[in-house]
Each structure stands twice: as C-alpha cells, then as structure tokens.
Design an enzyme around this catalytic site. Structure first.
Site, PDB file in Angstrom:
ATOM      1  N   LYS A 240      43.758  20.183  48.196  1.00 52.06           N
ATOM      2  CA  LYS A 240      43.621  20.243  46.740  1.00 52.06           C
ATOM      3  C   LYS A 240      43.795  18.846  46.149  1.00 52.06           C
ATOM      4  CE  LYS A 240      45.014  24.986  45.711  1.00 52.06           C
ATOM      5  NZ  LYS A 240      45.966  25.855  44.988  1.00 52.06           N
TER       6      LYS A 240
ATOM      7  N   GLU B 109      49.744  42.180  44.071  1.00 50.40           N
ATOM      8  CA  GLU B 109      50.340  42.862  42.930  1.00 50.40           C
ATOM      9  C   GLU B 109      50.796  44.283  43.269  1.00 50.40           C
ATOM     10  OE1 GLU B 109      47.605  39.694  41.346  1.00 50.40           O
ATOM     11  OE2 GLU B 109      47.407  41.302  42.824  1.00 50.40           O
TER      12      GLU B 109
ATOM     13  N   ARG C   8      45.949  45.490  38.389  1.00 46.30           N
ATOM     14  CA  ARG C   8      45.639  45.620  39.806  1.00 46.30           C
ATOM     15  C   ARG C   8      46.648  46.510  40.538  1.00 46.30           C
ATOM     16  NH1 ARG C   8      42.393  41.240  41.693  1.00 46.30           N
ATOM     17  NH2 ARG C   8      43.627  40.936  43.573  1.00 46.30           N
TER      18      ARG C   8
END
Length: 620
Positions: A281, A367, A395
């Site tokens: 990243k 989740e 979710r």
C-alpha cells in the site's frame, strides 16, 4: 511537453494494448504520479490505489476487457482502473456531486462489471459470471481481485467452496496481498516457480500424467497428493489447491516483468486458477508507504508536504465521543469488551486498543461473526460493545435477530456513520438502520441529538439488560461538549425543546438542529424524540391533542422509519392531526457533501419550511 505523454494516449484498454511491453514501466510511473496529483486535489482513497498501479495495467494489457470480466473487491483500489478505462478527465470530479464514484458502478462504465464497496463479494460475483459464460457457450474469462483483508470474510470461502464443485468453469482469483513483503531472493525464486507452474509445459505434463494415471485410480490419487505436498513445501497455496484451484505465487505485484507473463500464461489455461500477488500500500510515495493507514482515505493535501499525522484529531466528533466513552466505561467496568470488524480507526477504537488490548477484538471483515461472537460473550457475563458502521451492520442482520435479539442478550451496538455519510455515496450511507432495527423485538434504538447526549445514551445502552443500538452520524453535531459524569436517560422518553403553536416538529437524532431553526421561524413546538424504539407514545398523544400538524424528521428512509412508527401511534387516536413525514427518499442517494445531500433531501431548515409550506398550499 506533457507531464503524462503515455497516459494521455490511453482512452481505453485497447490503446493500452497497443503499447510495447517496454513502455509499461514508464506508464506505471505516470499513472502513479497522476493518481497522487489527482487524489491530493479531490480527496479519496490513496494508499490502496498506489498499491495496484501495476496490477491494473497488467490486467487490462493482457485481458480483453470489457469482454473479459474483472471484478474488483471493495473497489477502493480501482482509481487506476478508472483512469485506464476512459475516466482520466473525470477524476477531477471524483466523489463529488455529479462526478464519478470512488467505487466501481455498473451505470458508470461498461468496464465496471460489478458494483462494489462492501467487501468479499468479488469471488461470488465472478463465479456467477463464469457460470453464465459456460452456460451461454461464451469463451471469456472472469477475474476476481480480492485483498487479503477481504479474504477474512466467510463469503469469500463460501464462493471458493462452491467453485470447486462446478465443472467447466474458467475463472481466475487474484489475491492482492499487501500485508507481507518479499525480499529479493524469495521474490526471484517464487517468480521462477510461478512462471514454471503456470506455463504450458508443466500443465501439459500435468494433464498427460492425469490421463495415464487415470487408468489406475489409486496411483492418480497418490500422484495428486504428492504434487500438493511438494507445492505446499515451497508455496502457501495448499489450502486453495484443496478448494480445486491451481495456485501460483506469490509474485511481486509491482514487477511488470513478473505480472505480464504470468497473466499471459494464466489466460490460456482452462479451469480454476488462483494467483497470489504481493503488493505494498502506498507504493511509490514514501509518505504513504510509511503510514498507509493515514493515507488510506485522505482529504485535500499537498503531496510534497504530506499529511500531518493527527491533524484534526482534537475536533469533537461523534466517533471521538464514542471512543472516549468506551475507555471511560472500561475503566469502571472490567466486564466491558469491544469488538470491531476491521474498523479500528474509523470507529474510534485506537486508544481503547492501546489501553485495553486484552479486551479489544478486531475480528477482521467478518460482521456476522462479530455479532454472534458478541452474543457468546454476553452469555458468559461479559458486556460486549460492537462498534460498527450502520451500513455494515446490514451484513449481519440474521445474527442480530437470531443470535442477539431473540435471546434478549445485552449487546450494545454503536452505529457510526448513520444517515448520509457524504463522498462514499450510496453504498455507505446509513440510510436504513431505523427501518431494519425498529421491527426487531427486544431492541432499544436511540438517536442522539448532540455529542453529550450521545455519551449519555451509550451509558444508558450499556446499563440496559437487553440489546441496544445507539446510532450517530459521521462527523460532529451541535458542538455540545460531553459531560464527564454519566447518567442514564429514562428509556422511551422524549424531551420538548421548544414550546410553540399549531405545528409540532418531532426530530430524531441530529436533525434537531435544523428543527430548532425551523421551529423559531414557525413558532412551532420542537421535540427531541431521543428514542425511536420504544417511542414516547404519551408525548405524541399529548402533542396530537393541541397541534394541527405533526412533522417527523429523520435521516433514514421514510419507508418503515421513525415517521412510520409515529403514524402507528396516531392511528390509535379518534381525532388526530395531519402528519408530514420527512426523511430520505425511496431511492439510493448519490455521493456528495453531507450538508449538500441533506439539503437536497429537504432535511435542512430551509427544506423543512418549504415542505410545510407546500403541504399547506396543497391543502388550502
């Protein structure tokens, strides 16, 4: 002379494919520089996009997009993809009203084959596309690009499991692994190995061996096990091989000389392929490489100077109010446990994670697991607080109902980013939580009007012996400094903030501020409702007795929201006033500035006044 001579020649991937391979590294440099310049002016996701520059180029260079389908998981790494597919000039309006989205959208481009923004959906979607291609007799490739974080969600493995049971499917899964680094010796070895394993010679030998050994099934099974374990000794891909994928990698995702021939080989291979790519990243921008979290989602900044770490950290936001309350509550009660599905920074848990590491649980992008994990903790006398965005709690809806509410377990849900969030748009607006929470038995649902009320509501929720949700918006509110001393609020009781005549404005949550402004202009009664469930029916009945019009205000969809619950109370009365329900429309709201979106929805003071005036005109 142009700063981007190669990039400006690319209006579509067909232009990209006309470049010489030797030109691609220079193109990557230009694309990375353009991304940095562009995102520094508009804001958006930066470090993740800098990490996928070479991968974006390689995919569109090798595959015949859009005929070949690329599905990007989450999608906050797709700016390079957007630029290469004809949206370079449109980047100036990124995430702004009327401009392009920060995520893939099918309505935006034929190259955005699947709309994403929530994680771990890419393999399922790409598999569906691959099955459709097989059934229609179309020879095209389906490619899912998924990050290592998104691979923590069960849905990704459900898709892998399903894929392994299907015949005649051509699909490539690319794992974009940006958490590990490859030292040069390992990188060289894995590049050679991956090239060898993806080449025609190896795969032809594999198929020939299977044909010969197929005459003796026990020998074939033995040979497969030997192959799996030999590959497993030098690569981490045995798990994916067990799912029925041929695993290749890991390879350096910033090395075009590795990516291009690898993808070239894989495109010609039938069946299920899995490529492990390692990226970094922020690659190519040292400040982002050093702190990819800080540069994940950025506002406008000067690339040369960078972002000052902690800039704006002292600003009073609902997220900060929650983070401070959590630490204060943990100091008072050792039973408190905090849970987040991979949103430590966004949900305000950094300080808690540092001060109470044994009571902090980041469960990854999972989740459903987060909610049931909290339920299990509650069963054993712990006091779990689940910090989660409103849009992400969707979710785990079954777990919320079946594992928490049905058993009436004391789990606190701190719902950040409720209502309209701004630039992330329709996929991230917390527009539905009041509708999907208030219909659940045993739930207590609160909406604070200011920062201090948020702190006291969190304490109220924590003290309640049952499931609770406190939903609050992104950013700040009325700038009411939280009172350190915590006190419980009477559950289900509203408060009248302004007494007036004829019209009563019932404000839920952060819409109290515009309601007060409109109330002054109308000489109306203004009520801070505080609780969406249980609703203060006595207060509503009293207002109905001496007001001609009741107006409900919520930053939730009108259908099934707080206004609908008020209507149910009024329906029980013999004589009732007119009711005007104001909230979000029955449509997905696009991206833009928060204040602008609220204004367009008619939820600022001017919009409230205009809606009431229109109602009066229509009834005159």
């Amino acid at each position: 002379m142009s700063q981007y001579p190669l990039l400006e020649r690319i209006e579509s991937p067909s232009d990209l494919r006309r470049l010489e391979r030797s030109e691609l590294p220079a193109l990557a440099d230009e694309l990375r520089a353009f991304l940095l310049e562009s995102v520094s002016k508009t804001g958006g996701h930066l470090s993740s996009n800098l990490g996928t520059v070479e991968l974006s180029i390689a995919l569109h260079y090798i595959y015949d997009t859009p005929d070949d389908r690329i599905v990007w998981d989450v999608g906050h790494q797709t700016y390079g993809h957007k630029i290469l597919t004809g949206r370079r000039e449109a980047m100036a309006g990124l995430r702004r009203a009327g401009g392009i989205s920060g995520f893939p959208r099918r309505c935006e481009s034929e190259y955005d084959t699947f709309g994403t923004a929530h994680s771990s959906t890419s393999i399922s979607a790409a598999l569906g596309m691959a099955v459709a291609a097989r059934d229609k007799g179309e020879k095209r490739q389906s490619i899912a690009v998924i990050g290592d974080g998104a691979m923590s969600a069960g849905m990704a493995f459900e898709a892998l499991n399903n894929a392994g049971e299907l015949d005649g499917i051509d699909m490539l899964v690319i794992l974009n692994d940006n958490e590990m680094s490859i030292s040069p010796p390992v990188g060289a070895m894995t590049r050679i190995l991956a090239r060898m394993l993806s080449g025609r010679t190896y795969n032809a030998a594999r198929r020939a061996g299977e044909k010969v050994l197929g005459l003796a099934p026990p020998m074939l099974e033995f040979a497969r096990k030997v192959e799996e374990h030999v590959i497993g000794l030098v690569t981490p891909g045995t798990l994916f091989e067990e799912f029925g994928f041929h695993y290749y990698g890991p390879i350096d995702g910033h090395d075009l000389d590795a990516l291009i021939p690898m993808l070239h080989n894989l495109r010609r291979l039938p069946g299920l392929q899995f490529l492990h790519v390692v990226t970094r990243k922020g690659h190519g921008y040292k400040l982002a490489e050093a702190d990819p979290i800080l540069y994940h989602g950025v506002s406008q900044f000067e690339p040369e100077a960078g972002i000052a770490a902690g800039k704006g950290g002292g600003k009073l936001t609902y997220t900060k109010v929650f983070g401070d309350w959590l630490c204060d509550m943990a100091a008072e009660d050792e039973r408190l446990v905090a849970i987040t599905p991979a949103m430590r920074e966004g949900s305000g848990l950094v300080r808690f994670a540092e001060e109470y590491p044994r009571r902090y649980h980041d469960v990854g992008i999972a989740e459903q697991h987060a909610v049931t994990f909290a339920a299990g903790l509650a069963c054993e006398g712990r006091k779990p607080v689940v910090a989660i965005y409103s849009t992400f709690l969707q979710r785990a809806y079954d777990q919320l109902i079946h594992d928490v509410a049905l058993q009436n377990l004391p789990v606190v849900f701190a719902l950040d980013r409720a209502g309209l969030v701004g630039a992330d748009g329709a996929t991230h607006h917390g527009a539905f939580d009041l509708s999907y929470l208030t219909c659940i038995p045993n739930m207590v649902v609160m909406a604070p009007a200011d920062e201090n009320e948020c702190r006291q509501m969190l304490y109220t929720a924590y003290c309640h012996d049952g499931p609770t949700a406190v939903r609050y918006p992104r950013g700040g509110g009325m700038k009411v400094e939280p009172v350190q001393k915590m006190a419980t609020l009477p559950i289900g009781k509203a408060e009248v903030r302004r007494s007036g005549k004829r019209i009563a404005l019932l404000a839920f949550g952060n819409l109290l501020a515009p309601a007060l402004t409109a109330g002054d202009a109308l000489d109306a009664t203004v009520v801070n409702m505080r609780f969406v469930k249980p609703l203060d029916a006595e207060c509503i009945q009293a207002l109905a007795a001496d007001h001609d019009l009741i107006v409900t205000l919520e930053d939730n969809v009108v259908i099934g929201g707080a206004g609908s619950e008020v209507a149910r109370v009024l329906e029980t009365l013999n004589t009732r006033p007119r009711l005007l329900r104001l909230g979000l429309p029955d449509a997905f709201v696009d991206h833009g500035e928060q204040a602008q979106l609220l204004s367009e929805a008619g939820l600022d003071a001017a919009g409230i006044l205009a809606s009431i005036e229109k109602l009066n005109q229509d009834n005159s």
